[in-house]
Design an enzyme around this catalytic site. Structure first.
Site, PDB file in Angstrom:
ATOM      1  N   HIS A  19      81.258  38.082  51.737  1.00  0.00           N
ATOM      2  CA  HIS A  19      82.491  38.743  51.282  1.00  0.00           C
ATOM      3  C   HIS A  19      83.089  39.530  52.458  1.00  0.00           C
ATOM      4  CE1 HIS A  19      84.489  41.208  47.774  1.00  0.00           C
ATOM      5  NE2 HIS A  19      85.366  40.655  48.574  1.00  0.00           N
TER       6      HIS A  19
ATOM      7  N   HIS B 299      77.224  39.740  49.630  1.00  0.00           N
ATOM      8  CA  HIS B 299      77.945  40.880  50.223  1.00  0.00           C
ATOM      9  C   HIS B 299      78.415  40.530  51.631  1.00  0.00           C
ATOM     10  CE1 HIS B 299      77.318  43.854  47.144  1.00  0.00           C
ATOM     11  NE2 HIS B 299      76.011  43.823  47.228  1.00  0.00           N
TER      12      HIS B 299
ATOM     13  N   HIS C 140      71.731  37.736  46.921  1.00  0.00           N
ATOM     14  CA  HIS C 140      72.600  38.871  46.601  1.00  0.00           C
ATOM     15  C   HIS C 140      73.223  39.463  47.878  1.00  0.00           C
ATOM     16  CE1 HIS C 140      73.602  42.531  44.113  1.00  0.00           C
ATOM     17  NE2 HIS C 140      73.634  43.057  45.326  1.00  0.00           N
ATOM     18  N   GLU C 141      72.364  39.793  48.838  1.00  0.00           N
ATOM     19  CA  GLU C 141      72.859  40.427  50.068  1.00  0.00           C
ATOM     20  C   GLU C 141      73.724  39.472  50.878  1.00  0.00           C
ATOM     21  OE1 GLU C 141      72.696  43.481  50.120  1.00  0.00           O
ATOM     22  OE2 GLU C 141      71.092  43.805  48.676  1.00  0.00           O
TER      23      GLU C 141
HETATM   24 ZN   LIG Z   1      74.758  44.810  45.848  1.00  0.00          ZN
END
Ligand SMILES: [Zn+2]
Length: 594
Positions: free
Chosen positions: A393, A390, A386-387
């Site tokens: 991105h 980020h 998940h991280e």
């Molecule tokens: Zn998040």
């Protein structure tokens, strides 16, 4: 563990932001000087194309420096929250943001007030100004909603005394409100509060859940009028502000800031409403799996599967995540691998006084940073995926855009992270031949869809209803709010769940109702992510380039146009529908496994 016991390779390298305290101090001093310069340009700003451009450049430079200072201070403070020096430094940087905001108060109104013809002439005169075209256009969208000079002055002054309800609610709920003691797993009476309520609801022991549920709402019920008065005041404030600026409603005013039409909000609610059967199926499955005669509101969070005993080393987690993201091509995978293994993006292990949870941080011109508290669980691998989403991105946004257009908006912020989470789950499901592990992963996926898609849409629907009632002149009393909240819960939980009466008071403990139409974005993000994952898995490489284009948009396009790069049309109900279908298929797979 003590921080000193952790090998350097598992600690993030903040020396890349500032190599010494002297370097930090030098920039801190510079930021102060730049803020003074900003304050001094009010009269000058619109005198010429050059003066206009220089003011915008000054703002960009100042913001970059302050963000970098803050990043350095808060990252170092977070790994040792007992270190007062970094905590104080972090506070001083937050002050710099405030000072900059105060010094630059005149910038937006001046951009908005600028004559169209003058602005067009300036673009021709000074082509460099084009670099700010999108930023300028975002500001100027507000032109039809501006008041005259005296009106704007009044509004600016009023800002100081608005928005107090959220803080009052938080202080009351977390500091003043005292709940009756509850029982823990051993049957011992222990204090109950908002922080430990949710962990109690995840207990395997039904008596523990019942006690916490009953005692919590017993207390809330006593203060229903106070909470209703706060929420009524908050909603009234938002609807009045929207009216003053001549927005059709407070909802329209809020989505205007997101650069999306309100039809996205309405589509989401309509589409979820048409698919209530899926969530009813989920609760029916939960009831069956838990083996209870009646599924009550205090059973909703009861774990369906046992924790997995299996432990995973950090190295295994990294390999699982890298293997998941290799589908995005070499640049994505190699950059992430280099960041994790050589550039020390990540602070991996929990240590004394380190901040809990996980997050990804990053600012322009500096590598991304990830805070983890890795404890070798399957869930920790998912958090890393998940991280990392980020961070990548941020990497693509920063690499492909100028600093003034690098940052992406909240509307798309959870897409890349959720894409990685879903892809990892699918990969583990494909590769696993262990049924307990499969059940665990499928359960996590169901929890994600239930919590992020259905629950957030329920909140969004209630929020819209509250604002609409207020705009119709109704007073949001405790009775009215509780009645409407109970009705909406009835719709979202269906016949498979016994809707305990106390749930009518839940609206009092949802801080998001003070976030002004924020939560729908959680739901739309998971829908976009789900649709993207489906395309990656069916179209492969041909599609991946489009996804990378989306990641590379940063803030250079509106969120809807950015998503269009990845063939995601948020205006079409298909996107929400696809996520619901995926949820339905996960329920079916889980059902087959048990
Ligand atoms: Zn998040």
């Amino acid at each position: 563990m003590k921080r000193n016991d952790i090998e350097t390779q598992y600690k993030w390298n903040t020396d890349l932001i500032y190599s010494s305290k002297e370097a930090f101090d030098k920039d801190f001093e510079k930021a102060g000087k730049l803020i003074k310069e900003i304050a001094g340009r009010e009269v000058l700003m619109c005198e010429s194309a050059r003066a206009f451009y220089d003011t915008l450049e000054l703002l960009t430079e100042t913001e970059l420096i302050i963000t970098k200072l803050y990043e350095y201070a808060h990252l170092n403070s977070d790994v040792d929250t007992a270190d007062n020096a970094f905590l104080a430094l972090s506070g001083k940087c937050e002050n710099l943001f405030r000072e900059m905001g105060a010094a630059a108060y005149y910038v937006s109104p001046k951009i908005i007030a600028l004559d169209e013809k003058v602005l067009e002439r300036w673009y021709e005169e000074l082509p460099r100004l084009e670099a700010y075209r999108r930023n300028i256009e975002i500001e100027r969208r507000y032109k039809p909603y501006m008041l005259d000079d005296s009106g704007e002055k009044l509004m600016a002054q009023m800002q100081m005394c608005l928005g107090s309800q959220e803080n009052t609610r938080d202080v009351f709920s977390y500091a003043d409100l005292k709940f009756e003691d509850t029982i823990d797993e051993t049957g011992k009476r222990v204090p109950l509060n908002e922080a430990n309520y949710v962990p109690f609801m995840f207990s395997h022991n039904r008596e523990v859940r019942i006690s916490a549920f009953t005692n919590l709402y017993k207390t809330y019920a006593q203060f229903a009028n106070t909470y209703a008065a706060l929420l009524n005041g908050y909603v009234k404030e938002k609807t009045t502000l929207a009216k003053i600026r001549k927005f059709a409603s407070s909802l329209e005013a809020s989505v205007f800031a997101d650069e999306v039409p309100s039809s996205i909000y309405d589509n989401l609610i309509a589409c979820v409403n048409q698919n209530m059967q899926v969530i009813y199926d989920y609760y029916a499955l939960k009831k069956k799996a838990l083996g209870v005669d009646e599924l009550h509101m205090y059973d909703i969070y009861a774990p369906l599967v046992a924790e997995i005993d299996e432990k995973y080393t950090y190295e295994q987690a990294v390999e699982a995540v890298l293997d998941t993201v290799k589908v995005f091509g070499d640049e994505y995978k190699n950059t992430l691998e280099d960041g994790i293994k050589h550039k020390r993006w990540i602070d991996v292990f929990p240590t004394d006084n380190k901040k809990g949870g996980a997050y990804s941080a990053g600012c322009y011109g500096v590598q991304p940073y990830i805070l983890l508290n890795f404890t070798q669980t399957l869930n920790d691998i998912s958090t890393l995926a998940h991280e990392a989403g980020h961070s990548m991105h941020t990497y693509f946004s920063n690499k492909n855009n100028t600093p003034q257009q690098a940052s992406y908006t909240i509307f798309v912020a959870e897409v890349a992270s959720t894409v990685n989470e879903l892809l990892l789950a699918h990969k583990l499901l494909r590769e696993s031949n262990n049924n307990a592990q499969k059940r665990y992963i499928l359960n996590e996926l169901m929890e994600t869809y239930k919590g992020t898609l259905y629950r957030q849409t329920m909140f969004a629907e209630f929020e819209k209803l509250m604002h609409a009632m207020s705009e119709n002149g109704e007073i949001l009393t405790a009775d009215l709010l509780s009645e409407k909240y109970y009705e909406i819960n009835k719709k979202y939980f269906g016949d498979a769940v016994v809707l305990d009466d106390a749930i009518r008071y839940e609206w009092m403990r949802i801080p998001h109702f003070y976030y002004n139409f924020y939560v729908y974005k959680y739901a739309t993000c998971i829908c976009a992510a789900s649709a993207i994952v489906k395309r990656i898995e069916t179209q492969g490489e041909a599609y991946v380039n489009k996804y990378i284009k989306f990641l590379s948009c940063g803030g250079s396009k509106s969120p809807l146009d950015s998503l269009k790069e990845a063939e995601i049309d948020m205006l079409s109900p298909d996107v929400v529908q696809a996520a619901i279908e995926d949820f339905s298929s996960v329920i079916k797979q889980f059902s087959e496994l048990i």
